[in-house]
Design an enzyme around this catalytic site. Structure first.
Site, PDB file in Angstrom:
ATOM      1  CD  GLU A 118      -2.869  -1.066   2.293  1.00  0.00           C
ATOM      2  OE1 GLU A 118      -2.784  -0.129   3.159  1.00  0.00           O
ATOM      3  OE2 GLU A 118      -3.673  -1.941   2.565  1.00  0.00           O
ATOM      4  CD  GLU A 185     -10.019  -0.854  -0.553  1.00  0.00           C
ATOM      5  OE1 GLU A 185     -10.610  -1.100   0.307  1.00  0.00           O
ATOM      6  OE2 GLU A 185      -8.770  -1.216  -0.653  1.00  0.00           O
TER       7      GLU A 185
END
Length: 244
Positions: A118, A185
């Site tokens: 991430e 996302e």
């Protein structure tokens, strides 16, 4: 791409050919088998296993040992799809050297072909170093669950112009670092389309609208096996928990 082994190159070619990518999570041998039999392109052994398998409140407590254990199980049953191992929280955050070592562990001990981490601009150098070490990297931007607390919780990201620009910058930084694809996302659909058009690598959305290059969902959400929290963007194809 159902029967033969999916490669990083084929994932990248899918975008050039205009073919949408299908990606799901799996956390064990039977789910790996099901994903392979369904013919999906990519299987993510995600740290979401902390919630849907281990019963934790989030992903922060998931360890490298947890990820290696579950990745090994998925690999045994999942022969066709490209398998992505998720780097857990603090396995890559402290130093580039430690990030490379842990990425290597996930590949060598877990058996996955590529890893995911991430972060955007701030973690692009880390992702780039892992790529240079010989391990393909999938990025993850927008809502990043491991650091959701600093983002105000599990909320849609990029709603205003400044936040949207930051996510575009994140995507471009990851592409420059050499990632072969990225997950986007929880962003508004127009921003998902803009980012997919702004980079040449595949952008796989989860709650990022229909105009990205593919979609990924958590297996337990798709089949209705986990009901503590179901995101609004999830399409449930079944509700097996009630049957069970």
């Amino acid at each position: 791409m159902a029967d033969k082994k999916v490669t990083v190159l084929e994932v990248q070619q899918a975008k050039a050919e205009g073919r949408k990518l299908v990606m799901v999570t799996a956390y064990d041998y039977p789910l790996g088998l099901l994903a392979a039999e369904a013919g999906v392109d990519i299987v993510l052994v995600g740290d979401s296993l902390g919630m849907v398998v281990m019963g934790l409140e989030g992903t922060v407590e998931v360890t490298m040992e947890d990820m290696i254990h579950h990745t090994k199980a998925v690999v045994r049953g999942c022969k066709g799809p490209l398998i992505v191992g998720d780097m857990p929280f603090m396995s890559y955050n402290t130093s580039i050297r430690e990030a490379i070592i842990n990425a290597g562990r996930l590949v060598k001990e877990g058996g996955c072909e590529v890893i995911k981490l991430e972060g955007g601009v701030d973690f692009a150098p880390t992702g780039g170093a892992i790529v240079k070490a010989g391990i393909p990297v999938m990025g993850h931007i927008g809502l990043t669950p491991q650091t959701a607390r600093s983002l105000g919780g599990f909320k849609i990201q990029g709603r205003d112009a400044s936040a949207a620009k930051q996510i575009v910058d994140d995507a471009r930084a990851l592409e420059d670092a050499g990632v072969f694809s990225m997950i986007l996302e929880a962003v508004p659909s127009p921003l998902g389309q803009l980012i997919a058009e702004s980079v040449e690598v595949p952008v796989i959305g989860i709650g990022a609208g229909p105009e990205v290059d593919g979609q990924v969902l958590v297996f337990h959400d798709v089949v209705g096996l986990y009901d503590r929290f179901v995101p609004k963007f999830v399409k449930q194809y079944a509700k097996v928990r009630r049957v069970m």
